[in-house]
Motif scaffolding. Structure first.
Motif, PDB file in Angstrom:
ATOM      1  N   ILE A 142       0.857  -1.194   0.000  1.00 17.87           N
ATOM      2  CA  ILE A 142       0.000   0.000   0.000  1.00 17.87           C
ATOM      3  C   ILE A 142       0.894   1.245   0.000  1.00 17.87           C
ATOM      4  N   TRP A 146      -5.770   6.180  -7.951  1.00 19.05           N
ATOM      5  CA  TRP A 146      -5.434   6.548  -6.580  1.00 19.05           C
ATOM      6  C   TRP A 146      -6.684   7.117  -5.917  1.00 19.05           C
ATOM      7  N   THR A 188      -3.784  13.433   0.789  1.00 25.58           N
ATOM      8  CA  THR A 188      -3.084  12.147   0.738  1.00 25.58           C
ATOM      9  C   THR A 188      -3.873  11.153  -0.107  1.00 25.58           C
ATOM     10  N   PHE A 212       1.171   5.422   0.019  1.00 24.99           N
ATOM     11  CA  PHE A 212       0.505   6.664   0.395  1.00 24.99           C
ATOM     12  C   PHE A 212       1.371   7.825  -0.096  1.00 24.99           C
ATOM     13  N   ARG A 259      -4.006   7.150  -1.886  1.00 29.28           N
ATOM     14  CA  ARG A 259      -3.600   5.771  -1.584  1.00 29.28           C
ATOM     15  C   ARG A 259      -3.842   4.875  -2.789  1.00 29.28           C
TER      16      ARG A 259
END
Length: 217
Positions: A158, A208, A196, A160, A198
């Motif tokens: 994952i 994203w 942000t 970020f 992810r």
């Protein structure tokens, strides 16, 4: 004897004449040419010290990511060689504009697939409260001045990525009667947001999701 004396007088007379002619300076004499004692000697002037040329400072607007985010970006590139920083930032700016405009207009259907559940719930709650108060936002994104990666982390697969946005926004809030209660369309205010995003690198989905929004202090 007499002849010797006469010759001596003649020689003296000639010498005095030569001295009177050759011994005087007229002011137009050529200056003597000075030759070095060593024919191979060369007089070299010392080279002038070269001043270092100051390099122009890097313009922050030209950076794709902040120096502190460098290790994280390199780790992301190692985990996903297909990651393109420039392309990601272009997509982030497009998402930033689309999400803000959808939130301002109250039409959240456009952003549903681009944000995480808890971000969507926060937007929906804010729009609902705004509708109850009878308020209408007429905000306008004037210009995105800068978008840079400020942080990148990896948790297993994952990723970020936090993007720092600097943007000029003109904001107006009206009541249900159309009266302006805050802001002015003629005054653009610069905002600094930290968003942000992810993505699971183990999946084939290239999209994203926005998972957090914050304002830079």
């Amino acid at each position: 004897m007499t002849v010797i004396i006469i010759l001596a007088l003649v020689a003296l007379f000639i010498g005095l004449r030569l001295y009177s002619v050759l011994g005087e300076r007229t002011g137009h004499e050529q200056q003597p040419i000075l030759k070095p004692a060593d024919p191979d000697a060369r007089v070299e002037r010392p080279a002038a010290p070269v001043s270092p040329v100051a390099q122009p400072a890097a313009d922050p607007a030209d950076l794709a990511y902040l120096p502190t985010a460098g290790p994280g970006v390199r780790a992301l590139l190692a985990a996903d060689p297909t990651f393109d920083v420039a392309r990601f930032l272009e997509g982030a700016k497009a998402a930033y504009q689309m999400i803000l405009e959808s939130f301002w207009s109250g039409d959240l259907s456009k952003l549903r697939s681009h944000v995480d559940d808890h971000v969507y719930d926060a937007f929906a709650s804010s729009v609902e409260q705004r509708n109850k108060e009878g308020l209408i936002l007429e905000n306008r994104l004037v210009h995105i001045d800068q978008a840079v990666i400020s942080a990148t982390t990896l948790e297993h697969t994952i990723a970020f990525v936090t993007v720092r946005f600097e943007a000029d926004i003109a904001a107006v809030t009206r009541n249900k009667d159309g009266e302006v209660v805050a802001g002015a369309m003629t005054d653009a205010v610069q905002t600094r947001d930290l968003w942000t995003f992810r993505r699971d690198l183990a999946t084939k989905d290239p999209n994203w999701l926005l998972v957090e929004t914050d304002e830079e202090e």
